[in-house]
Design a protein around this motif. Structure first.
Motif, PDB file in Angstrom:
ATOM      1  N   PRO A   1       0.885  -1.343  -0.075  1.00  0.00           N
ATOM      2  CA  PRO A   1      -0.090   0.118   0.057  1.00  0.00           C
ATOM      3  C   PRO A   1       0.773   1.456  -0.114  1.00  0.00           C
ATOM      4  CG  PRO A   1      -0.747  -1.605   1.707  1.00  0.00           C
ATOM      5  CD  PRO A   1       0.604  -2.013   1.126  1.00  0.00           C
ATOM      6  N   ALA A   2       0.415   2.413  -0.838  1.00  0.00           N
ATOM      7  CA  ALA A   2       1.061   3.706  -0.707  1.00  0.00           C
ATOM      8  C   ALA A   2       0.342   4.376   0.409  1.00  0.00           C
ATOM      9  CB  ALA A   2       0.888   4.158  -2.164  1.00  0.00           C
ATOM     10  N   ILE A   3       1.082   5.605   0.629  1.00  0.00           N
ATOM     11  CA  ILE A   3       0.522   6.402   1.710  1.00  0.00           C
ATOM     12  C   ILE A   3       0.013   7.541   1.138  1.00  0.00           C
ATOM     13  CG2 ILE A   3       1.211   8.099   3.456  1.00  0.00           C
ATOM     14  CD1 ILE A   3       3.500   6.411   4.281  1.00  0.00           C
ATOM     15  N   ALA A   4      -1.339   7.933   1.281  1.00  0.00           N
ATOM     16  CA  ALA A   4      -2.056   8.905   0.576  1.00  0.00           C
ATOM     17  C   ALA A   4      -2.051  10.054   1.275  1.00  0.00           C
ATOM     18  CB  ALA A   4      -3.497   8.392   0.259  1.00  0.00           C
ATOM     19  N   PHE A   5      -1.981  11.209   0.589  1.00  0.00           N
ATOM     20  CA  PHE A   5      -1.707  12.468   1.145  1.00  0.00           C
ATOM     21  C   PHE A   5      -2.820  13.357   0.406  1.00  0.00           C
ATOM     22  CE2 PHE A   5       2.528  11.132   2.025  1.00  0.00           C
ATOM     23  CZ  PHE A   5       2.974  11.581   3.185  1.00  0.00           C
ATOM     24  N   GLY A   6      -3.433  14.255   1.162  1.00  0.00           N
ATOM     25  CA  GLY A   6      -4.434  15.224   0.384  1.00  0.00           C
ATOM     26  C   GLY A   6      -3.272  16.358   0.010  1.00  0.00           C
ATOM     27  N   ALA A   7      -3.718  17.118  -1.183  1.00  0.00           N
ATOM     28  CA  ALA A   7      -2.935  18.044  -1.629  1.00  0.00           C
ATOM     29  C   ALA A   7      -2.249  18.962  -0.902  1.00  0.00           C
ATOM     30  CB  ALA A   7      -3.438  18.829  -2.814  1.00  0.00           C
ATOM     31  N   GLY A   8      -2.871  19.536   0.003  1.00  0.00           N
ATOM     32  CA  GLY A   8      -2.590  20.518   1.094  1.00  0.00           C
ATOM     33  C   GLY A   8      -1.409  19.916   2.063  1.00  0.00           C
ATOM     34  N   LEU A   9      -1.804  18.943   2.499  1.00  0.00           N
ATOM     35  CA  LEU A   9      -0.875  17.933   3.508  1.00  0.00           C
ATOM     36  C   LEU A   9       0.454  17.449   2.934  1.00  0.00           C
ATOM     37  CD1 LEU A   9      -0.732  16.708   6.391  1.00  0.00           C
ATOM     38  CD2 LEU A   9      -1.949  14.836   5.655  1.00  0.00           C
ATOM     39  N   PHE A  10       0.126  17.177   1.649  1.00  0.00           N
ATOM     40  CA  PHE A  10       1.651  16.743   0.882  1.00  0.00           C
ATOM     41  C   PHE A  10       2.360  17.811   0.766  1.00  0.00           C
ATOM     42  CE2 PHE A  10       4.300  15.895  -2.822  1.00  0.00           C
ATOM     43  CZ  PHE A  10       4.822  14.520  -2.412  1.00  0.00           C
ATOM     44  N   ASP A  11       1.884  18.913   0.339  1.00  0.00           N
ATOM     45  CA  ASP A  11       2.505  20.403   0.336  1.00  0.00           C
ATOM     46  C   ASP A  11       3.245  20.549   1.588  1.00  0.00           C
ATOM     47  OD1 ASP A  11       1.913  20.622  -2.335  1.00  0.00           O
ATOM     48  OD2 ASP A  11       0.620  22.201  -2.164  1.00  0.00           O
ATOM     49  N   ALA A  12       2.461  20.456   2.867  1.00  0.00           N
ATOM     50  CA  ALA A  12       3.086  20.658   4.128  1.00  0.00           C
ATOM     51  C   ALA A  12       4.122  19.777   4.383  1.00  0.00           C
ATOM     52  CB  ALA A  12       1.931  20.695   5.059  1.00  0.00           C
ATOM     53  N   PHE A  13       3.840  18.326   3.930  1.00  0.00           N
ATOM     54  CA  PHE A  13       5.044  17.585   4.338  1.00  0.00           C
ATOM     55  C   PHE A  13       6.195  17.819   3.588  1.00  0.00           C
ATOM     56  CE2 PHE A  13       6.791  13.305   2.879  1.00  0.00           C
ATOM     57  CZ  PHE A  13       7.136  12.756   3.839  1.00  0.00           C
ATOM     58  N   ILE A  14       6.119  17.985   2.371  1.00  0.00           N
ATOM     59  CA  ILE A  14       7.313  18.298   1.796  1.00  0.00           C
ATOM     60  C   ILE A  14       8.255  19.677   2.140  1.00  0.00           C
ATOM     61  CG2 ILE A  14       8.424  19.261  -0.678  1.00  0.00           C
ATOM     62  CD1 ILE A  14       7.552  15.988  -0.384  1.00  0.00           C
ATOM     63  N   HIS A  15       7.202  20.653   2.370  1.00  0.00           N
ATOM     64  CA  HIS A  15       7.888  21.771   3.243  1.00  0.00           C
ATOM     65  C   HIS A  15       8.783  21.442   4.556  1.00  0.00           C
ATOM     66  CE1 HIS A  15       8.338  25.741   4.523  1.00  0.00           C
ATOM     67  NE2 HIS A  15       7.840  25.680   5.652  1.00  0.00           N
TER      68      HIS A  15
ATOM     69  N   ILE B   1      10.110  18.381   5.544  1.00  0.00           N
ATOM     70  CA  ILE B   1      11.292  17.696   5.321  1.00  0.00           C
ATOM     71  C   ILE B   1      12.284  18.506   4.749  1.00  0.00           C
ATOM     72  CG2 ILE B   1       9.998  15.462   5.408  1.00  0.00           C
ATOM     73  CD1 ILE B   1      10.471  15.207   2.337  1.00  0.00           C
ATOM     74  N   THR B   2      11.878  19.659   3.765  1.00  0.00           N
ATOM     75  CA  THR B   2      12.781  20.383   3.395  1.00  0.00           C
ATOM     76  C   THR B   2      13.405  21.463   4.167  1.00  0.00           C
ATOM     77  OG1 THR B   2      11.463  21.648   2.207  1.00  0.00           O
ATOM     78  CG2 THR B   2      12.122  19.744   1.079  1.00  0.00           C
ATOM     79  N   THR B   3      12.645  21.784   5.158  1.00  0.00           N
ATOM     80  CA  THR B   3      13.135  22.889   6.002  1.00  0.00           C
ATOM     81  C   THR B   3      13.206  22.458   7.373  1.00  0.00           C
ATOM     82  OG1 THR B   3      10.706  23.611   6.589  1.00  0.00           O
ATOM     83  CG2 THR B   3      11.474  24.684   4.897  1.00  0.00           C
ATOM     84  N   GLY B   4      12.776  21.308   7.827  1.00  0.00           N
ATOM     85  CA  GLY B   4      13.061  20.792   9.408  1.00  0.00           C
ATOM     86  C   GLY B   4      11.873  21.218  10.119  1.00  0.00           C
ATOM     87  N   GLY B   5      11.137  21.953   9.791  1.00  0.00           N
ATOM     88  CA  GLY B   5       9.740  22.539  10.260  1.00  0.00           C
ATOM     89  C   GLY B   5       8.716  21.493  10.473  1.00  0.00           C
ATOM     90  N   SER B   6       7.635  21.957  11.075  1.00  0.00           N
ATOM     91  CA  SER B   6       6.371  21.296  11.347  1.00  0.00           C
ATOM     92  C   SER B   6       5.560  21.062  10.186  1.00  0.00           C
ATOM     93  CB  SER B   6       5.544  21.629  12.493  1.00  0.00           C
ATOM     94  OG  SER B   6       4.494  20.939  12.602  1.00  0.00           O
ATOM     95  N   ALA B   7       5.109  19.757   9.678  1.00  0.00           N
ATOM     96  CA  ALA B   7       4.291  19.612   8.687  1.00  0.00           C
ATOM     97  C   ALA B   7       2.949  20.256   9.030  1.00  0.00           C
ATOM     98  CB  ALA B   7       4.221  18.187   8.353  1.00  0.00           C
ATOM     99  N   VAL B   8       2.401  20.338  10.311  1.00  0.00           N
ATOM    100  CA  VAL B   8       1.034  20.976  10.719  1.00  0.00           C
ATOM    101  C   VAL B   8       1.157  22.271  10.722  1.00  0.00           C
ATOM    102  CG1 VAL B   8      -0.623  20.772  12.417  1.00  0.00           C
ATOM    103  CG2 VAL B   8       0.813  18.823  12.094  1.00  0.00           C
ATOM    104  N   ARG B   9      -0.124  22.854  10.170  1.00  0.00           N
ATOM    105  CA  ARG B   9      -0.197  24.347  10.076  1.00  0.00           C
ATOM    106  C   ARG B   9      -1.196  24.870  10.558  1.00  0.00           C
ATOM    107  NH1 ARG B   9       1.117  25.825   3.495  1.00  0.00           N
ATOM    108  NH2 ARG B   9       2.988  24.689   3.661  1.00  0.00           N
TER     109      ARG B   9
END
Length: 73
Positions: A49-63, A65-73
């Protein structure tokens, strides 16, 4: 995030491998769904199985892991 078990089989999607993947095979792959959400999977286990992300959550996840910040906005 949740495992993808949608109508479109994950194997039929267009998967993109991370540009940071090395030759050792330790890779992640991402596929876009028509609704803007994304799927994330381990390239060594394409039938798992793959992990599914909504569009906004995927963008937050990428942000996160690239900045070392929190994925939750």
């Amino acid at each position: 995030m949740k495992p993808h078990r949608g109508a479109a089989p994950a194997a039929e999607l267009s998967w993109v491998r991370s540009s940071y993947s090395g030759a050792n095979g330790d890779c992640v792959e991402v596929a876009a769904l028509p609704d803007g959400s994304r799927l994330l999977r381990d390239s060594k286990r394409p039938h798992s199985p793959a992990i599914a992300f909504g569009a906004g959550l995927f963008d937050a996840f990428i942000h996160s892991i690239t900045t070392g910040g929190s994925a939750v906005r």
